[in-house]
Design an enzyme around this catalytic site. Sequence first.
Site, PDB file in Angstrom:
ATOM      1  N   SER A 134      -3.933 -12.119  -9.884  1.00 25.48           N
ATOM      2  CA  SER A 134      -4.762 -11.253  -9.042  1.00 25.48           C
ATOM      3  C   SER A 134      -4.441  -9.807  -9.352  1.00 25.48           C
ATOM      4  O   SER A 134      -3.328  -9.478  -9.803  1.00 25.48           O
ATOM      5  CB  SER A 134      -4.477 -11.533  -7.560  1.00 25.48           C
ATOM      6  OG  SER A 134      -5.078 -10.554  -6.726  1.00 25.48           O
ATOM      7  N   TYR A 173       0.991 -12.966  -0.011  1.00 31.37           N
ATOM      8  CA  TYR A 173       0.053 -13.278  -1.094  1.00 31.37           C
ATOM      9  C   TYR A 173       0.351 -12.429  -2.332  1.00 31.37           C
ATOM     10  O   TYR A 173       0.456 -12.936  -3.451  1.00 31.37           O
ATOM     11  CB  TYR A 173      -1.377 -13.045  -0.623  1.00 31.37           C
ATOM     12  CG  TYR A 173      -2.435 -13.284  -1.679  1.00 31.37           C
ATOM     13  CD1 TYR A 173      -2.865 -14.559  -1.985  1.00 31.37           C
ATOM     14  CD2 TYR A 173      -3.007 -12.207  -2.379  1.00 31.37           C
ATOM     15  CE1 TYR A 173      -3.838 -14.790  -2.945  1.00 31.37           C
ATOM     16  CE2 TYR A 173      -3.977 -12.423  -3.339  1.00 31.37           C
ATOM     17  CZ  TYR A 173      -4.392 -13.704  -3.626  1.00 31.37           C
ATOM     18  OH  TYR A 173      -5.344 -13.912  -4.576  1.00 31.37           O
TER      19      TYR A 173
END
Length: 678
Positions: A555, A568
């Site tokens: 990401s 996350y």
Amino acid sequence: MTNQAAADLIARSNRLGADPKNTNYAGGNTSAKGTETDPVTGEPVELMWVKGSGGDLGTLTEPGLAVLRLDRLRALVDVYPGLEREDEMVAAFDYTLHGKGGAAPSIDTAMHGLVDAAHVDHLHPDSGIAIATAADGEELTQKIFGDRVVWVPWRRPGFQLGLDIAAIKAESPQAIGCILGGHGITAWGDTSEETEANSLWIIDTAAAYIAEHGAAEPFGPVVDGFEPLEAGERRAKAAALAATIRGLASHDKPMVGHFTDAPEVLEFLSRAKSGELAALGTSCPDHFLRTKVKPMLLDLPASASIEDSVARLTELHEAYRADYRAYYDAHATPESPAIRGADPLIVLVPGVGMFSYGANKQTARVAGEFYVNAINVMRGAEALSTYSPISDAEKFAIEYWALEEAKLQRMPKPKPHAGRIALVTGAASGIGKAIATRLAAEGACVVIADLDLDKAQAAAAELGNTDVAIGVQANVTDGAAIQRAIDDAVLAFGGLDLVVNNAGLSLSKPLLETTEADWDLQHDVMAKGSFLVSKAAAKVLIEQGLGGDIIYISSKNSVFAGPNNIAYSATKADQAHQVRLLAVELGEYGIKVNGINPDGVVRGSGIFASGWGANRAKTYGIEEEDLGKFYAQRTILKREVLPEHVANAVIVLTGPELSHTTGLHIPVDAGVAAAFLR
């Protein structure tokens, strides 16, 4: 509108081809003769409809038929230059076509056109080939069928064989067909119904005779230690050997595999005569063109350890390649095509089963089906007589036939990922599903792994049949579950080439609201999960020795410090560094490891749909349905990132253009300056 004769032909062909006792997949051909009005002259013209080259009887439709004028086809007899130049007649068929002609005529067209019968079937039934390959096949033919079926000594398919069978038909008005030595059967009749009945009578009569008069143990007694392992043990050993065997079978070019532990295979491998019979090879051209002239047989008992089996398989592979090279050198002429590869397409492991290989899954599966046909043929021949296939010289003449080479050259160029086997985690939806879909479209075999088995299987079914994709269950936090998914992959397709670590989830919370359970869950799924998947996959990739790719869907958050996202983003940073670490460690094996850093992919995302989207929208003070537009507007390109864009990056990273790239992270974020890699 389809001519009635052609319609009857298609229906008959489909019925015959639907039952494997009648003929193998894509094997044999059928024809019908009839009359139509010539649109040019307005006069009646005699035509023949015949299954074209490369089709399958069971699925034959009108476009798969070649349509020829009988007067012109039969006129070729007057210009036939003789056996030494009979291959020239195949090109001459083009001048006998009616209208656009339909499918390309096959090598057996002459047989159908020259035989004086309204309908003709040429089939490859196991029972018929068993008689055709028996040492005393001619005597057996007379004994079993009387004067209703005539023996035809082996002759390579072609124009001369058509002339021979036409002559036999003319000389034997009582005959309904013939046994073609070493090859198969041909039957004929005045109507489609009569011809089908004649074909089935020959097939069933041969099978009944073998069953009634055949020896009880045609393959000899069971050899102690070579009996089938218990089902679970068989599967475990097959999975443990699959990567090694695929690597051996892919020495010349990468192959996709298929595994079967069919009863016929296990019974054959348990018997005393399996080694000597396997060494004789197959006989019917349809068989050995797909299985190679002979298989590679592991000569160890079922109880042999994985280590001993691997060592022996490696030795046998070297011997097999030398033997195949000697076969090629013994029969090749200066005009022969170059050797096409010396690796086995069939590998037999006693107590375990059979591995078969091909350029794609369907080809690999069909090769295995053909070898089961060959086992049935050997059983029938040995039950009545002695199995006696055609000679290696005749096999070579067909395997390296100029016409066969021309057929291979006409095949379309393979897609960029053809022959590659991919496993994608979290692939039942969102980014993972888009990646799996694109990989399948580019020719890969795809294993869709997901926590939800039903969704995984449904997603796989959308991509095609099980020759294209399968769905498996995989909890990436569980090493045993991952190993089961890897085993499923290698048993379905032979091995593994490409792994995409995509499974993920997210809980968007600020530091003080992030619980220890939140932290552990996200790290277990993504950091630990990616580690476990990569470890299990790397073992297969290393054992295969074919290189490979591991992709991490990380990401932009792995480098971008966004708000309320501690767990996350931290686990994504962990994944990003795994890419670098594994690229260094696995490079010596030719395994590339790369990552992709998407921005928020809203549309179709399982993560966003599960609450992450609502939390991120709340963080940014916008409506959830506007989240995709919001993310787009904060990018340099002002474009929303979709799952398909991430899939594009996977294709590029794992394709031939970036063969020298490893340890790289590609941003797929439409340009987020704060996430630029430094």
